[in-house]
Design an enzyme around this catalytic site. Structure first.
Site, PDB file in Angstrom:
ATOM      1  N   HIS A  33       0.850  -1.204   0.000  1.00  0.00           N
ATOM      2  CA  HIS A  33       0.000   0.000   0.000  1.00  0.00           C
ATOM      3  C   HIS A  33       0.877   1.242   0.000  1.00  0.00           C
ATOM      4  O   HIS A  33       2.088   1.171   0.232  1.00  0.00           O
ATOM      5  CB  HIS A  33      -0.844   0.063   1.285  1.00  0.00           C
ATOM      6  CG  HIS A  33      -1.582  -1.193   1.609  1.00  0.00           C
ATOM      7  ND1 HIS A  33      -2.715  -1.602   0.932  1.00  0.00           N
ATOM      8  CD2 HIS A  33      -1.351  -2.142   2.556  1.00  0.00           C
ATOM      9  CE1 HIS A  33      -3.153  -2.736   1.467  1.00  0.00           C
ATOM     10  NE2 HIS A  33      -2.345  -3.091   2.440  1.00  0.00           N
ATOM     11  N   ASP A 256       2.982  -6.468   2.120  1.00  0.00           N
ATOM     12  CA  ASP A 256       1.944  -5.759   2.885  1.00  0.00           C
ATOM     13  C   ASP A 256       2.503  -4.481   3.540  1.00  0.00           C
ATOM     14  O   ASP A 256       1.890  -3.888   4.428  1.00  0.00           O
ATOM     15  CB  ASP A 256       1.275  -6.632   3.940  1.00  0.00           C
ATOM     16  CG  ASP A 256       0.010  -5.961   4.469  1.00  0.00           C
ATOM     17  OD1 ASP A 256      -0.239  -6.031   5.701  1.00  0.00           O
ATOM     18  OD2 ASP A 256      -0.697  -5.309   3.679  1.00  0.00           O
TER      19      ASP A 256
HETATM   20  O1  LIG Z   1      -2.869  -4.364   4.888  1.00  0.00           O
HETATM   21  C1  LIG Z   1      -3.640  -5.338   4.875  1.00  0.00           C
HETATM   22  O2  LIG Z   1      -3.870  -6.002   3.848  1.00  0.00           O
HETATM   23  C2  LIG Z   1      -4.312  -5.693   6.102  1.00  0.00           C
HETATM   24  C3  LIG Z   1      -5.024  -4.780   6.856  1.00  0.00           C
HETATM   25  C4  LIG Z   1      -5.505  -3.503   6.439  1.00  0.00           C
HETATM   26  C5  LIG Z   1      -5.960  -3.230   5.180  1.00  0.00           C
HETATM   27  O3  LIG Z   1      -5.872  -4.088   4.205  1.00  0.00           O
HETATM   28  C6  LIG Z   1      -6.569  -1.906   4.825  1.00  0.00           C
HETATM   29  O4  LIG Z   1      -6.724  -1.046   5.707  1.00  0.00           O
HETATM   30  O5  LIG Z   1      -6.903  -1.748   3.650  1.00  0.00           O
HETATM   31  C7  LIG Z   1      -5.405  -5.220   8.213  1.00  0.00           C
HETATM   32  O6  LIG Z   1      -5.581  -6.446   8.414  1.00  0.00           O
HETATM   33  O7  LIG Z   1      -5.548  -4.336   9.096  1.00  0.00           O
END
Ligand SMILES: O=C(O)/C=C(\C=C(/O)C(=O)O)C(=O)O
Length: 304
Positions: A33, A256
């Protein structure tokens, strides 16, 4: 004024080790991300957490440090359906990144084509209640119908306990399916128990792609030494290895990074790369996991 980080949240690891595992040429971080920076890309008002910044420059520096070639940048819930930070990063990377977006059901075909031209190849449907409020299935069906003609896929993030209820909805979606973090198995249960067997059957029946990611999120025992090596998540290894063995042509891997919502330990991304050796134990499995599979899904038509 900048929003303060959610209390207790750990920042991403500032000094990742150089992996012992040399990655194959063309290796893809297929799940990562970007967070802000919030001074430039504000976080969404409806978010359920406020992360630290984790911008494209740091993401690409990590890519190079780990020996990766490309990224698939997945929209995180802290930015809601405002994909601007993700799009900025994908555009900056040129052909070295693709995107997975969060969109609303009223998105127009024109907007979808603009996202496609920018490098987006899928949408994300998030069912994790601590991250999003309800995800109305009618709205998601509408989105899936709109993206199908573009050849995009649906990325699904859900808790394993919710699979029985969600499975019929998933099976009816008119797009390929990609599951985040192995469907979040309870690794305290046996890998050949009914829960994970049900997940594997779902994957098999629907030709689902599976991200063998986030051992640091799924572990119950925490990082432990394995084969004399630090930081292998030994209780998660059997689950990742099972998925790689059963579906070698439909597994993906990712860091991640920046690792949202971790409070008890933050993984060293270099050691996360080394963890791959425990789940994809042959060079052929690693080439498929890291190069051939993500290239076929996100850079179709390229030889890999
Ligand atoms: O980063 C990940 O994939 C897992 C998490 C968060 C998200 O995916 C997000 O906020 O989009 C998590 O498990 O908190």
């Amino acid at each position: 004024t900048l929003a303060p980080k959610t209390p207790g949240w750990l920042d991403w690891y500032q000094d990742p080790s150089v992996p012992a595992l040399r990655l194959p040429a063309g290796a893809v971080d297929a799940h990562c991300h970007v967070f802000g920076p919030q001074a430039e890309f504000a976080f969404a008002p409806e978010r359920k957490y406020t992360p630290c910044d984790g911008g494209k420059d740091q993401l690409f520096a990590l890519r190079d440090h780990l020996g990766l070639a490309r990224n698939v940048i997945v929209q995180a819930t802290c930015h809601g359906a405002d994909n601007s930070a993700m799009l900025d990063a994908v555009r900056a990377a040129g052909d070295r990144a693709r995107g997975v977006a969060t969109v609303r059901s009223d998105i127009s075909e024109k907007e979808l084509r603009q996202l496609d031209a920018a490098g987006v190849r899928g949408v994300r449907f998030n069912f994790v209640r601590r991250l999003v409020d309800a995800s109305p299935k009618d709205a998601l069906r509408t989105i899936a119908r709109k993206i199908a003609p573009l050849g995009w896929h649906s990325v699904l993030y859900f808790e394993s306990a919710d699979l029985p209820e969600l499975e019929p909805f998933f099976a009816a979606l008119p797009t390929p399916l990609v599951v985040d973090h192995m469907g979040r198995p309870d690794v305290g249960k046996p890998v050949d128990g009914p829960e994970f067997t049900r997940f594997l059957r779902f994957v098999d029946h629907n030709d689902v792609w599976v991200k063998v990611t986030c051992p640091e999120r799924l572990t119950v025992t925490g990082p432990a030494a394995l084969d004399g090596e630090q930081h292998a998540y030994t209780d998660v290894v059997p689950f990742g290895r099972r998925v790689v063995e059963e579906f070698p042509d439909r597994v993906l891997w990712g860091t991640d990074w920046p690792h949202p919502n971790l409070t008890d330990h933050m993984p060293d991304d270099g050691l996360l790369v080394d963890h791959i050796r425990h789940v994809a134990v042959t060079a052929e499995q690693r080439h498929k996991l890291l190069v051939a599979n993500p290239t076929r899904l996100y850079w179709p038509g390229e030889d890999a």
